[in-house]
Enzyme design. Sequence first.
Site, mmCIF file in Angstrom:
data_model
loop_
_atom_site.group_PDB
_atom_site.id
_atom_site.type_symbol
_atom_site.label_atom_id
_atom_site.label_comp_id
_atom_site.label_asym_id
_atom_site.label_seq_id
_atom_site.Cartn_x
_atom_site.Cartn_y
_atom_site.Cartn_z
ATOM 1 N N GLY A 47 51.761 35.208 33.810
ATOM 2 C CA GLY A 47 50.589 34.917 32.978
ATOM 3 C C GLY A 47 49.296 34.697 33.750
ATOM 4 N N ARG B 133 56.863 45.237 27.271
ATOM 5 C CA ARG B 133 57.484 46.041 26.212
ATOM 6 C C ARG B 133 56.505 47.116 25.781
ATOM 7 N NH1 ARG B 133 62.719 45.159 23.529
ATOM 8 N NH2 ARG B 133 61.671 46.312 21.876
ATOM 9 N N HIS C 96 46.784 47.529 34.172
ATOM 10 C CA HIS C 96 47.868 48.190 34.914
ATOM 11 C C HIS C 96 47.514 48.189 36.403
ATOM 12 C CE1 HIS C 96 51.323 50.766 35.471
ATOM 13 N NE2 HIS C 96 50.589 51.497 36.292
HETATM 14 C C1 GAR Z 1 50.140 42.356 36.655
HETATM 15 O O1 GAR Z 1 50.070 42.843 37.979
HETATM 16 C C2 GAR Z 1 49.916 43.482 35.670
HETATM 17 O O2 GAR Z 1 48.960 44.411 36.109
HETATM 18 C C3 GAR Z 1 51.272 44.107 35.621
HETATM 19 O O3 GAR Z 1 52.165 43.013 35.613
HETATM 20 C C4 GAR Z 1 51.570 41.923 36.310
HETATM 21 C C5 GAR Z 1 51.582 40.723 35.404
HETATM 22 O O4 GAR Z 1 51.158 39.580 36.095
HETATM 23 N N1 GAR Z 1 51.430 44.929 34.454
HETATM 24 C C6 GAR Z 1 52.128 46.059 34.444
HETATM 25 O O5 GAR Z 1 52.720 46.482 35.404
HETATM 26 C C7 GAR Z 1 52.116 46.780 33.111
HETATM 27 N N2 GAR Z 1 52.686 48.078 33.248
HETATM 28 P P1 GAR Z 1 50.668 38.300 35.307
HETATM 29 O O6 GAR Z 1 51.798 37.906 34.343
HETATM 30 O O7 GAR Z 1 50.476 37.260 36.373
HETATM 31 O O8 GAR Z 1 49.404 38.624 34.583
#
Ligand code: GAR
Length: 205
Positions: free
Chosen positions: A12, A90, A108
């Site tokens: 998060g 998801r 992303h």
């Molecule tokens: C982040 O690096 C986001 O860009 C990635 O997951 C992580 C979540 O971190 N999202 C993806 O890979 C979506 N395909 P967070 O929970 O600390 O925000």
Amino acid sequence: MKNVGILISGRGSNFRALSDAVEDGRIPARITLVLSNRASAAGLELARERNYPTVCIPSKGVGRDAYSRLLASELKAARADLVCLAGFMRILGPELVKRYPLRILNIHPSLLPAFTGLHAQRQALEWGARVTGCTVHFVDEELDHGPIILQHPVPVEEGDTEESLSARILLHEHQIYPEALKLLCQDRVRVEGRRVRILPGGAQT
Ligand code: GAR
């Protein structure tokens, strides 16, 4: 003032960055829902500490369309104008995407269209990319595909690991995601085909 629903699955930190920007007045929005598909998501705890309405709807074993219907009803109840996917792991069903045209954002960790899907930072390292980065884009019915709002490049350094590269990209995620949401909330984003035009700020910035 736009109502924003934020969907998370884990740590998060992007939710935290968005929330910080809303709370200190940089973004004219209200966070009316923080929803996680995992009960153990650390971001859910943070959302509770910050007194946001939180919902956990476990997604394990629930099909995409059925799950999307559950999401749709929570977003409706929260009167969400915009939806931010913040590490939400998801894929949304087409019905839900259609319900919020150009109103769902995703972050992303690559320069799209390179390295879609899971482990984008690892993919960039394994490919031997010299530059990767992060992208905020609108969500459409294809994975990591909709019109691009903002991007920031991050050079890959000798000796980078997935962890070190991810950490450097994350710093920029925390900058561009609040910036993109601010632009949307200020009604400064126009979409022409795949191209996104950003209107100048003027007095409202
Ligand atoms: C982040 O690096 C986001 O860009 C990635 O997951 C992580 C979540 O971190 N999202 C993806 O890979 C979506 N395909 P967070 O929970 O600390 O925000």
